[in-house]
Design a protein around this motif. Structure first.
Motif, PDB file in Angstrom:
ATOM      1  N   LEU A   1       0.645  -1.280   0.068  1.00 41.94           N
ATOM      2  CA  LEU A   1      -0.018  -0.012  -0.072  1.00 41.94           C
ATOM      3  C   LEU A   1       0.894   1.195   0.035  1.00 41.94           C
ATOM      4  CD1 LEU A   1      -2.905  -1.240   2.627  1.00 41.94           C
ATOM      5  CD2 LEU A   1      -3.004  -0.854   0.132  1.00 41.94           C
ATOM      6  N   ILE A   2       1.939   1.262   0.804  1.00 43.15           N
ATOM      7  CA  ILE A   2       2.906   2.229   0.864  1.00 43.15           C
ATOM      8  C   ILE A   2       3.352   2.711  -0.429  1.00 43.15           C
ATOM      9  CG2 ILE A   2       5.018   3.242   1.811  1.00 43.15           C
ATOM     10  CD1 ILE A   2       4.248   1.680   4.163  1.00 43.15           C
ATOM     11  N   GLN A   3       3.847   1.435  -1.097  1.00 45.80           N
ATOM     12  CA  GLN A   3       4.498   1.475  -2.372  1.00 45.80           C
ATOM     13  C   GLN A   3       3.653   2.318  -3.521  1.00 45.80           C
ATOM     14  OE1 GLN A   3       6.010  -2.556  -2.364  1.00 45.80           O
ATOM     15  NE2 GLN A   3       8.112  -1.886  -1.369  1.00 45.80           N
ATOM     16  N   ASP A   4       2.253   1.903  -3.312  1.00 44.67           N
ATOM     17  CA  ASP A   4       1.422   2.345  -4.423  1.00 44.67           C
ATOM     18  C   ASP A   4       0.857   3.634  -4.092  1.00 44.67           C
ATOM     19  OD1 ASP A   4      -0.180   0.853  -6.525  1.00 44.67           O
ATOM     20  OD2 ASP A   4      -1.704   1.893  -5.440  1.00 44.67           O
ATOM     21  N   GLY A   5       1.509   4.363  -3.173  1.00 44.02           N
ATOM     22  CA  GLY A   5       1.383   5.951  -2.923  1.00 44.02           C
ATOM     23  C   GLY A   5       0.334   6.191  -1.852  1.00 44.02           C
TER      24      GLY A   5
END
Length: 294
Positions: free
Chosen positions: A22-26
């Protein structure tokens, strides 16, 4: 369109990978875990550590939890310092723990009183599915709430299915665990048999995993059994918890589940032998010991 701020409670074997995606998806992600050090890698990725569930809830639009047991779910949602007493009106809570369908409905009803939407969305796929963002996600609750967070589910899973009313996600996951329970014993016994017959186990896998015996457990956990790699993708203690809930729900329906009952018996023995914190594939060790004794 601005992405929702997500609060994530529970950064264990599976939760850590899910939150990382989720973090890596922004997404902006707030995290809380009972053991703070287990969230350190997520903070390094950009997550914001929250000192309490209350603080996390007050500052998140969507709150996701994946913890150990129904008692943990009840505590983090229904206590005075829990999620529902601090979540913003209009927010959405999503419990992804495998838990009780009745508890899911209790949380759903309580959430409504706080003008909060609630979904039960347990997952299947273990540590591999969490790491690869290929989890199967089974969702119960209002379809309107599901549609508002479907984009979030699609970041962490590949097979996301809306199952209907509150509690249905949990019932679907219990069906999943019932299907796995006796199947895990079958995978272990097949490996033991092939080894005793002097077969090349890699060639055996090449044949049977693409035939009628093929299963996720055979392809993903079978090789771990052979290597005696018992690292937890899914803990024995949590599988026993799931089977216990499934047996209780089956009894409410007047059902007799011999495969499920036998699997629980074997896993209970495995637990008593000190394997609680190992992966479910360690059941092969218990069966090997029983066969040798026999």
């Amino acid at each position: 369109m601005n992405k929702k701020t997500i609060g994530f409670v529970g950064t264990g074997v599976m939760g850590k990978s899910m939150a990382a995606h989720l973090i890596q998806d922004g997404y902006k992600v707030n995290v809380f875990n009972r053991t703070k050090s287990k969230a350190d890698s997520l903070v390094e990725l950009g997550a914001k550590w929250c000192e309490s569930i209350a603080v996390l809830s007050e500052n998140s639009d969507v709150i996701i939890s994946i913890v150990g047991y129904p008692k943990d779910v009840e505590s983090i949602y229904l206590n005075k310092d829990g999620i529902l007493n601090h979540a913003k009106a209009g927010s959405i809570v999503i419990d992804m723990t495998t838990s009780s369908p009745a508890l899911a409905k209790t949380i759903y009803d309580e959430a409504k009183l706080h003008n909060v939407k609630s979904l039960d969305a347990p997952v299947s796929g273990g540590d591999i599915g969490a790491k690869n963002a290929t989890l199967t996600i089974m969702v119960g609750g209002d379809e309107e709430a599901f549609s508002q967070v479907e984009d979030i589910f699609n970041v962490i899973g590949k097979n996301v299915v809306y199952q209907g009313k509150s509690g249905n996600g949990q019932h679907t996951k219990l069906s999943n665990q019932i299907a796995i329970a006796a199947g895990m014993l079958g995978v272990a016994e097949a490996i033991i048999y092939a080894e005793e017959a002097g077969l090349d186990i890699d060639k055996v896998f090449a044949s049977i995993e693409h035939g009628a015996a093929g299963s996720w457990s055979l392809s993903n956990l079978g090789p771990r059994m052979v290597k005696e790699d018992y690292a937890p993708g899914f803990y024995v203690k949590h599988f026993i918890k799931d089977m216990k809930i499934a047996i209780e729900e089956s009894e409410k329906m007047g059902l007799f589940m011999p495969g499920l009952l036998k699997a629980k018996e074997v896993y209970d023995a495995l637990s008593k032998s000190g394997f609680d914190d190992n992966g479910t594939q360690s059941v092969i060790q218990m069966l090997k010991n029983q066969i040798k004794k026999g």
